[in-house]
Structures are given as C-alpha cells and as structure tokens.
Write an enzyme that holds these catalytic residues in place. Structure first.
Site, PDB file in Angstrom:
ATOM      1  N   ILE A 101       1.602   3.925   2.408  1.00  0.00           N
ATOM      2  CA  ILE A 101       2.452   4.386   3.470  1.00  0.00           C
ATOM      3  C   ILE A 101       3.142   2.901   3.539  1.00  0.00           C
ATOM      4  CG2 ILE A 101       2.555   4.752   5.805  1.00  0.00           C
ATOM      5  CD1 ILE A 101      -0.530   5.860   5.428  1.00  0.00           C
TER       6      ILE A 101
ATOM      7  N   ARG B 207     -19.064  18.009   3.145  1.00  0.00           N
ATOM      8  CA  ARG B 207     -18.991  16.641   3.102  1.00  0.00           C
ATOM      9  C   ARG B 207     -19.479  16.156   4.443  1.00  0.00           C
ATOM     10  NH1 ARG B 207     -13.537  13.353   1.705  1.00  0.00           N
ATOM     11  NH2 ARG B 207     -12.863  14.151   3.842  1.00  0.00           N
TER      12      ARG B 207
ATOM     13  N   LYS C 294      -9.730   1.522   4.267  1.00  0.00           N
ATOM     14  CA  LYS C 294      -9.539   2.731   4.802  1.00  0.00           C
ATOM     15  C   LYS C 294     -10.324   3.942   4.336  1.00  0.00           C
ATOM     16  CE  LYS C 294      -6.186   4.869   1.538  1.00  0.00           C
ATOM     17  NZ  LYS C 294      -5.059   5.502   1.376  1.00  0.00           N
TER      18      LYS C 294
ATOM     19  N   SER D 214      -5.106   6.483  13.741  1.00  0.00           N
ATOM     20  CA  SER D 214      -5.295   7.645  12.960  1.00  0.00           C
ATOM     21  C   SER D 214      -5.790   8.758  13.873  1.00  0.00           C
ATOM     22  CB  SER D 214      -6.637   7.435  11.970  1.00  0.00           C
ATOM     23  OG  SER D 214      -7.069   8.573  11.335  1.00  0.00           O
TER      24      SER D 214
ATOM     25  N   TYR E  41     -15.146   2.980   9.964  1.00  0.00           N
ATOM     26  CA  TYR E  41     -13.689   3.005   9.877  1.00  0.00           C
ATOM     27  C   TYR E  41     -12.922   3.678  11.230  1.00  0.00           C
ATOM     28  CZ  TYR E  41      -8.996   4.840   8.413  1.00  0.00           C
ATOM     29  OH  TYR E  41      -7.697   5.182   8.716  1.00  0.00           O
TER      30      TYR E  41
ATOM     31  N   GLY F  46     -19.782  14.550   7.875  1.00  0.00           N
ATOM     32  CA  GLY F  46     -18.747  13.804   9.008  1.00  0.00           C
ATOM     33  C   GLY F  46     -17.505  14.846   9.058  1.00  0.00           C
TER      34      GLY F  46
ATOM     35  N   GLY G  25       0.748  -1.124   0.073  1.00  0.00           N
ATOM     36  CA  GLY G  25       0.015  -0.091   0.072  1.00  0.00           C
ATOM     37  C   GLY G  25       1.117   1.281   0.024  1.00  0.00           C
TER      38      GLY G  25
ATOM     39  N   LYS H 251     -10.469   1.905  14.011  1.00  0.00           N
ATOM     40  CA  LYS H 251      -9.089   2.228  14.609  1.00  0.00           C
ATOM     41  C   LYS H 251      -9.256   2.099  16.032  1.00  0.00           C
ATOM     42  CE  LYS H 251      -6.912   2.753  10.763  1.00  0.00           C
ATOM     43  NZ  LYS H 251      -5.888   1.412  10.274  1.00  0.00           N
TER      44      LYS H 251
ATOM     45  N   TYR I 256      -1.696   8.870  12.761  1.00  0.00           N
ATOM     46  CA  TYR I 256      -1.410   9.774  11.614  1.00  0.00           C
ATOM     47  C   TYR I 256      -2.312  10.744  11.414  1.00  0.00           C
ATOM     48  CZ  TYR I 256       0.429   5.009  10.270  1.00  0.00           C
ATOM     49  OH  TYR I 256       1.126   3.743  10.178  1.00  0.00           O
ATOM     50  N   PHE I 257      -1.863  11.773  10.962  1.00  0.00           N
ATOM     51  CA  PHE I 257      -2.729  12.994  10.643  1.00  0.00           C
ATOM     52  C   PHE I 257      -2.945  12.782   9.061  1.00  0.00           C
ATOM     53  CE2 PHE I 257      -4.189  15.343  14.065  1.00  0.00           C
ATOM     54  CZ  PHE I 257      -3.608  14.291  15.071  1.00  0.00           C
ATOM     55  N   ASN I 258      -2.637  13.718   8.134  1.00  0.00           N
ATOM     56  CA  ASN I 258      -2.822  13.689   6.768  1.00  0.00           C
ATOM     57  C   ASN I 258      -1.635  13.311   5.923  1.00  0.00           C
ATOM     58  OD1 ASN I 258      -5.291  14.856   8.122  1.00  0.00           O
ATOM     59  ND2 ASN I 258      -6.007  14.545   6.013  1.00  0.00           N
TER      60      ASN I 258
HETATM   61  P1  NAD Z   1      -3.540   1.277   1.375  1.00  0.00           P
HETATM   62  O1  NAD Z   1      -4.926   0.929   1.117  1.00  0.00           O
HETATM   63  O2  NAD Z   1      -2.661   1.946   0.598  1.00  0.00           O
HETATM   64  O3  NAD Z   1      -2.869   0.284   2.277  1.00  0.00           O
HETATM   65  C1  NAD Z   1      -3.373  -0.690   2.977  1.00  0.00           C
HETATM   66  C2  NAD Z   1      -3.256  -2.070   2.607  1.00  0.00           C
HETATM   67  O4  NAD Z   1      -3.648  -3.150   3.277  1.00  0.00           O
HETATM   68  C3  NAD Z   1      -3.505  -2.264   1.138  1.00  0.00           C
HETATM   69  O5  NAD Z   1      -2.461  -2.747   0.320  1.00  0.00           O
HETATM   70  C4  NAD Z   1      -4.523  -3.211   0.923  1.00  0.00           C
HETATM   71  O6  NAD Z   1      -4.520  -4.350  -0.150  1.00  0.00           O
HETATM   72  C5  NAD Z   1      -4.204  -4.215   2.396  1.00  0.00           C
HETATM   73  N1  NAD Z   1      -5.069  -4.906   2.995  1.00  0.00           N
HETATM   74  C6  NAD Z   1      -6.420  -4.708   3.245  1.00  0.00           C
HETATM   75  N2  NAD Z   1      -6.872  -5.695   3.832  1.00  0.00           N
HETATM   76  C7  NAD Z   1      -6.169  -6.548   4.033  1.00  0.00           C
HETATM   77  C8  NAD Z   1      -6.118  -7.984   4.691  1.00  0.00           C
HETATM   78  N3  NAD Z   1      -7.149  -8.442   5.028  1.00  0.00           N
HETATM   79  N4  NAD Z   1      -5.351  -8.918   4.404  1.00  0.00           N
HETATM   80  C9  NAD Z   1      -3.884  -8.275   3.943  1.00  0.00           C
HETATM   81  N5  NAD Z   1      -3.786  -7.171   3.266  1.00  0.00           N
HETATM   82  C10 NAD Z   1      -4.815  -6.280   3.548  1.00  0.00           C
HETATM   83  O7  NAD Z   1      -3.744   2.605   2.567  1.00  0.00           O
HETATM   84  P2  NAD Z   1      -2.489   3.425   3.228  1.00  0.00           P
HETATM   85  O8  NAD Z   1      -2.906   4.867   2.955  1.00  0.00           O
HETATM   86  O9  NAD Z   1      -1.151   2.962   2.866  1.00  0.00           O
HETATM   87  O10 NAD Z   1      -2.729   3.179   4.875  1.00  0.00           O
HETATM   88  C11 NAD Z   1      -2.016   2.328   5.564  1.00  0.00           C
HETATM   89  C12 NAD Z   1      -2.662   2.220   6.905  1.00  0.00           C
HETATM   90  O11 NAD Z   1      -2.575   3.542   7.396  1.00  0.00           O
HETATM   91  C13 NAD Z   1      -4.076   1.772   7.028  1.00  0.00           C
HETATM   92  O12 NAD Z   1      -4.548   0.901   8.179  1.00  0.00           O
HETATM   93  C14 NAD Z   1      -4.853   3.087   7.230  1.00  0.00           C
HETATM   94  O13 NAD Z   1      -6.104   2.950   7.808  1.00  0.00           O
HETATM   95  C15 NAD Z   1      -3.978   3.848   8.076  1.00  0.00           C
HETATM   96  N6  NAD Z   1      -4.034   5.437   7.809  1.00  0.00           N
HETATM   97  C16 NAD Z   1      -3.950   5.891   6.631  1.00  0.00           C
HETATM   98  C17 NAD Z   1      -4.181   7.546   6.617  1.00  0.00           C
HETATM   99  C18 NAD Z   1      -4.223   8.087   5.296  1.00  0.00           C
HETATM  100  O14 NAD Z   1      -4.492   9.106   5.034  1.00  0.00           O
HETATM  101  N7  NAD Z   1      -3.568   7.559   3.940  1.00  0.00           N
HETATM  102  C19 NAD Z   1      -4.225   8.121   7.745  1.00  0.00           C
HETATM  103  C20 NAD Z   1      -4.375   7.367   8.891  1.00  0.00           C
HETATM  104  C21 NAD Z   1      -4.221   6.133   9.057  1.00  0.00           C
HETATM  105  N1  UDP Z   2     -11.713  17.608   0.458  1.00  0.00           N
HETATM  106  C1  UDP Z   2     -12.138  18.500  -0.756  1.00  0.00           C
HETATM  107  N2  UDP Z   2     -12.381  17.842  -2.020  1.00  0.00           N
HETATM  108  C2  UDP Z   2     -12.039  16.825  -2.152  1.00  0.00           C
HETATM  109  C3  UDP Z   2     -11.423  15.767  -1.190  1.00  0.00           C
HETATM  110  C4  UDP Z   2     -11.202  16.604   0.165  1.00  0.00           C
HETATM  111  O1  UDP Z   2     -12.394  19.609  -0.538  1.00  0.00           O
HETATM  112  O2  UDP Z   2     -12.321  16.191  -3.179  1.00  0.00           O
HETATM  113  C5  UDP Z   2     -11.448  18.291   1.617  1.00  0.00           C
HETATM  114  C6  UDP Z   2     -12.014  17.472   2.682  1.00  0.00           C
HETATM  115  O3  UDP Z   2     -13.388  18.085   2.785  1.00  0.00           O
HETATM  116  C7  UDP Z   2     -11.351  17.817   3.760  1.00  0.00           C
HETATM  117  C8  UDP Z   2      -9.932  17.926   3.209  1.00  0.00           C
HETATM  118  O4  UDP Z   2      -9.913  18.134   1.677  1.00  0.00           O
HETATM  119  O5  UDP Z   2     -11.498  19.126   4.492  1.00  0.00           O
HETATM  120  C9  UDP Z   2      -8.887  16.922   3.745  1.00  0.00           C
HETATM  121  O6  UDP Z   2      -9.861  15.600   3.093  1.00  0.00           O
HETATM  122  P1  UDP Z   2      -9.203  14.148   3.053  1.00  0.00           P
HETATM  123  O7  UDP Z   2     -10.268  13.357   2.619  1.00  0.00           O
HETATM  124  O8  UDP Z   2      -7.879  14.259   2.348  1.00  0.00           O
HETATM  125  O9  UDP Z   2      -8.790  13.637   4.512  1.00  0.00           O
HETATM  126  P2  UDP Z   2      -9.581  13.708   5.883  1.00  0.00           P
HETATM  127  O10 UDP Z   2     -10.942  13.887   5.747  1.00  0.00           O
HETATM  128  O11 UDP Z   2      -9.263  12.399   6.451  1.00  0.00           O
HETATM  129  O12 UDP Z   2      -8.953  14.660   6.837  1.00  0.00           O
END
Ligand code: NAD
Ligand code: UDP
Length: 338
Positions: free
Chosen positions: A12, A292, A84, A124, A149, A294, A10, A153, A177-179
C-alpha cells in the site's frame, strides 16, 4: 508539501507514494525491507518521473529516524510500517507487539521532537468488535480482537489518540482499511507477498500464474448467500487516493478522526473467484476446505463518513481489481524478483 512515508516500499505504501508524487507533493520513504523490496519505489520513481529519496531503516532505531527528521522539514507523516500477517501474529505475539508498538512510539517521539504533528495511520477493519451489525460505521464498538495483529492496531489507535490529546495542534487520522486488492494499472507495482500468500487475491493470482495448483476456499458453510465469507474488497489505487484526501483534510483540522476506507459492498469468496475468471478469461481451480480459525462470516464498511467529510469514494469496480491484480502478476510472475 513534504510527506514522510513509513513502510513506503510495501504494497500500500508504494501505491500511495505514487499518488502523493502525482499530486505534486514531495515524498521521503523509509522501510526496513523486512517484507518488501526497494525495487517498488525505483519503479514508482520511473512511473512518475520524480525523485523519491528512500532510506532503509528500522523505525525502532530512534537515532537513525531522528537523522531523517533532522534532514527534511516534514509537513506530515503516513505510517504504514508494521508486520501484518494475522496467523503469524498468533504464533509470534511478542514479535508483533514489539515491532508494531515500538515502531509507533519511536515515530511519535521523533515527531514530537521535530515539531511535526500530522499523521495518518494504517488501521484495519479488524479493530471492530466481532458481531456488530453491518455495515460497520466508525462508531461501531471496537476491541475483542481475534489476533495479536488486530490488538496492535487497536493499541496504536489509542497511542495516537493519547499523543494527539497531549500535544495540542496535532492532527491524526486513523484509517480503517477493509480488503485492499489490485495493483497500479501499469502492472509495474503490485502486491508481492513472501512465501505462501495468506490473502485471497494474491493466492488466486498465483494459481492463475501456475505457481500454485489450486485455491482452497476456507469454509462453505457460513451464514452467507453462497456459504463462503463476504468481505469488502477495494482497489489499492482508490485506497492510496484516500490517503491524499485524508492528508488534505489534516491540513485543515486538528484532533483525531477515524475513517473507514472501503466500498460499502461485500463480495463472497466464490464471487471473487467467478469475477476473476470472467475478467481475465482464466480458470481458477479450487476446492472447498475447512473454515480458517478467526474468520468471521461477513464484514463490510459504511463508507459514508469518508464520502461526506473527505470527499472520497472508492471508484474502481471489482472487474478493475481482478484485471489489475492479474496484469501485475502476469508481468511479474515472481514479483519484484523477476
Ligand atoms: P507490507 O508488508 O507490504 O508493508 C508494510 C511495510 O512495513 C513493509 O515494507 C515492511 O518491510 C515494513 N516494516 C515492518 N516493520 C518495520 C519497521 N520496524 N521499520 C521499518 N519498516 C518496517 O503491507 P501492506 O499491505 O502495504 O500494509 C501496510 C499497512 O497497512 C500495514 O500497517 C498493515 O497492517 C495495514 N493494513 C493492511 C491491510 C492489507 O490487507 N494489506 C489491511 C488493513 C491494514
Ligand atoms: N480465503 C480463502 N482462501 C485463501 C485465502 C483466503 O478462502 O487461500 C478467504 C478467507 O477465509 C476470507 C477471505 O478469503 O474469508 C479474505 O481473506 P483475506 O485473508 O484475504 O482477508 P481477511 O481475512 O483479512 O478479510
């Protein structure tokens, strides 16, 4: 030092595998490829010049997972795997609870059986209760999550705390994590969402690439300086390095700790669009749309604990985030499919 990375293909996960390999540690990755491509790790291996064994498996398959634990002696685990998408989790809560919780329980069982007790978890900022004063420290109240979701977490944090309490010697870091945005500066790996991006930065880069016509900004009437929502964006390479720092911390400590991974600085959606245009010299057409459901007006971290305890700070600037996001998208207009 050998680390098992779940969700390794994935967004991250792949950036973190790269940093772990650069650190000189060995990495084994697993993923069920439900939201990613094995091409990401092929490129990580190419970039680092190091082997990276990858096993396509679902974490809920305890037999298959047990075989991986039988084959390697892991010193620690980084648990990224999970679904996610916030909106999707509202529509399909059982998919989310089933996948994210069962995967974690299955992983913990395998770890207990194998005598591996060191784990970092991708939590998160969404676990923080809405309405807390900003910036959010780790001791801010949690719960009141606005989506299934978010609740997964919150529940997984509890599952890991309880498992660590029942198994003396375990060490757990819950990383909130933040964004995360941006990509590796090579432009070889990056974020490759399937379908229409939910998140702001991949939507912006797809508009820049001509894959989408126009960004819709979700609400301009929030109580923020320019009326659009404020978030704490951090570069994915900084985030990946935060995992190296947290794993080093776990090598020296037992018990459960929680860490915010963010910059401590919030930017509005309008500021993000302006910064992207300035950094890359491209125009991002946008229109104002409704809020949006939420979304909260503003959220950003207090990262002081990560700085003082882990010695970690996010170093990359907003300009770096915008430049690297676009560099990845421009080189890979269709993501890993190109
Ligand atoms: P991503 O979807 O790119 O990576 C998650 C991976 O998990 C994917 O490759 C998916 O195929 C795999 N996966 C899902 N269910 C599975 C299972 N049952 N068995 C094996 N593999 C499985 O997402 P990401 O952005 O890299 O996020 C990684 C982690 O960080 C996630 O847990 C996500 O919730 C968390 N996170 C992400 C963000 C963000 O904004 N990207 C923010 C906060 C937390
Ligand atoms: N956002 C937006 N347009 C989009 C996607 C996101 O205006 O097409 C805004 C969303 O409302 C939020 C910010 O961008 O205020 C970050 O959204 P994202 O979904 O990336 O992260 P999260 O909601 O998890 O903070």
């Amino acid at each position: 030092m050998t680390v098992l990375v779940t969700g390794g293909t994935g967004y991250i996960g792949s950036h973190t595998c790269l940093e772990l390999l650069e650190k000189g540690w060995d990495v084994v990755a697993v993923d069920n490829l439900s939201n990613s491509s094995p091409e990401s790790l092929r490129r990580v291996s190419e970039l680092t010049g190091r082997p990276l064994p990858f096993f396509p498996l679902d974490l809920r398959d305890e037999t298959a997972l047990g075989q991986i634990f039988g084959r390697y002696a892991f010193d620690g685990v980084i648990h990224f795997a999970g679904l996610k998408a916030v909106g999707e989790s509202v529509a399909q809560p059982l998919e989310y609870y089933g996948n994210n919780l069962q995967s974690t329980v299955s992983l913990c069982r395998a770890m207990v059986r194998a005598g591996v007790g060191r784990v970092l978890f991708s939590s998160s900022a969404t676990v923080y209760a809405p309405g807390s004063p900003l910036p959010l420290g780790e001791d801010a109240p949690t719960g009141g999550c606005t989506s299934p979701y978010g609740w997964t977490k919150w529940m997984i944090e509890q599952i890991l705390r309880d498992t660590a309490a029942a198994n003396p010697g375990w060490s757990v870091a819950l990383l909130r994590y933040f964004n995360p945005v941006g990509a590796h500066p090579s432009g070889r790996i990056g974020e490759d969402p399937r379908g229409i991006p939910n998140n702001l930065m991949p939507y912006i880069t797809q508009v820049a690439a001509g894959r989408r016509e126009c960004l819709t900004i979700f609400g301009g009437d929030y109580d923020t300086p320019d009326g659009t929502c404020v978030r704490d964006y951090l570069h994915v390479v900084d985030l990946a390095r935060g995992h190296v720092a947290a794993m080093e911390y776990l090598l020296e400590h037992t018990g459960t700790e929680t860490f915010n991974l963010g910059t401590g600085r919030g930017y509005s959606v309008r500021e993000m669009v302006d910064a992207f245009e300035r950094a890359n010299g491209v125009r991002i057409p946008w229109r104002m749309g409704p809020r949006r459901p939420g979304d909260v007006a503003a959220i950003y971290a207090n990262p002081a604990k990560s700085r003082s305890v882990l010695g970690w700070t996010a170093e990359r600037t907003l300009e770096d985030m915008c430049r690297d996001s676009w560099n990845w998208q421009r080189q890979n207009p269709q993501g890993y499919e190109t």
